[in-house]
Scaffold this active site. Structure first.
Site, short mmCIF file in Angstrom:
data_model
loop_
_atom_site.label_atom_id
_atom_site.label_comp_id
_atom_site.label_asym_id
_atom_site.label_seq_id
_atom_site.Cartn_x
_atom_site.Cartn_y
_atom_site.Cartn_z
N ASP A 11 0.97 -1.14 0.20
CA ASP A 11 -0.04 0.18 0.08
C ASP A 11 0.76 1.16 -0.06
OD1 ASP A 11 -2.19 -1.50 -0.06
OD2 ASP A 11 -2.72 -1.26 2.30
N ASP A 130 -13.55 -3.94 -2.30
CA ASP A 130 -13.52 -3.82 -0.60
C ASP A 130 -14.78 -4.12 0.00
OD1 ASP A 130 -10.75 -3.20 -0.92
OD2 ASP A 130 -11.47 -0.75 -1.11
#
Length: 257
Positions: A11, A130
């Site tokens: 990330d 997500d």
């Protein structure tokens, strides 16, 4: 049978690798290209870079990061975050990415899935989902976008089926409830989506032990396991994970000596 894959996830925010819990409280975990090289040399099957600030701040994923990574690693890698046009996808693939991951933009404009898969091939298009449990419902999940900040109200399983129909080659499925917790993958979520589609599902969110990774392949029926804080915190190495899974008789690509 196709080998199961281990995929470190990096990330990225402001040019650095970060990791948090449930998408917040981010901490610095290092330089993206350095970490990519380390994981590539350690035996990772693929890599994923997600620019987690890009969608929120409407900035495009840095082509420079992709270019530097492509020159440094030999394994396939996916890049995502703020990708909202065919032009950007083209730029990233030309810079050296093997695949692109679409999330918020695919929900906003589903046609980008079919357009990009036709232009670049389904193998290049990963749809990131997500997922968060619906309030007080154990076996239903809703799709979130904008880095997990916005609930779309879309049902995760229905959306997974839709993206497959539109031409997605793979689904990157993140349990927001498990993200960064190291409490184990959401096996029910992973298995439910994996059974609903015929494309590979990459499980993400919650890996904390060797058993968690074994379980997501056997019980969750994932095609690949995404790994982040578990590796960044040096709790386990890719070599240790692969040795464990091979000893458990799973089909894993062994590390090259």
């Amino acid at each position: 049978m196709v080998a199961l894959r281990l995929i470190p996830c990096l990330d990225v925010a402001n040019g650095r690798v970060v990791k948090g819990v449930n998408f917040v409280n981010l901490r610095d975990s290092g330089d993206p290209v350095e970490l990519a090289c380390r994981y590539s040399e350690a035996g990772a099957d693929e890599l994923v870079f997600l620019d987690i600030r890009a969608s929120v701040e409407n900035r495009k994923t840095l082509v420079d990061l992709v270019s530097r990574t492509a020159k440094s690693v030999k394994i396939p890698f996916t890049v995502g975050g703020g990708i909202n046009s065919i032009v950007t996808i083209n730029d990233l693939l030309r810079a050296g990415a093997d695949k692109v991951s679409l999330n918020s933009s695919a929900v906003k404009n589903p046609k980008i899935i079919s357009q990009s898969s036709k232009k670049f091939g389904t193998q290049c298009i990963v749809i990131a989902i997500d997922a968060r449990k619906k309030h007080n419902v154990s076996n239903e999940w809703e799709v979130y976008v904008k880095g997990g900040r916005e609930n779309t109200g879309l049902d995760v399983v229905n959306w997974a089926k839709k993206v497959e129909e539109l031409g997605a080659g793979e689904i990157l499925l993140t349990s927001m409830d498990g993200d960064g917790t190291q409490n184990g993958y959401d096996l029910l979520l992973t298995k439910t989506v994996a059974k609903a589609v015929n494309i590979p599902v990459i499980a993400s969110g919650g890996a904390g032990s060797l058993e968690d990774i074994f379980d997501v392949f056997t019980e969750g029926e994932a095609s690949a396991a995404l790994l982040a804080s578990l590796l960044h915190d040096k709790k386990l190495t890719i070599e240790e994970i692969k040795s464990f899974l091979i000893n458990k008789k799973l089909i894993i690509r062994p590390n090259e000596k």
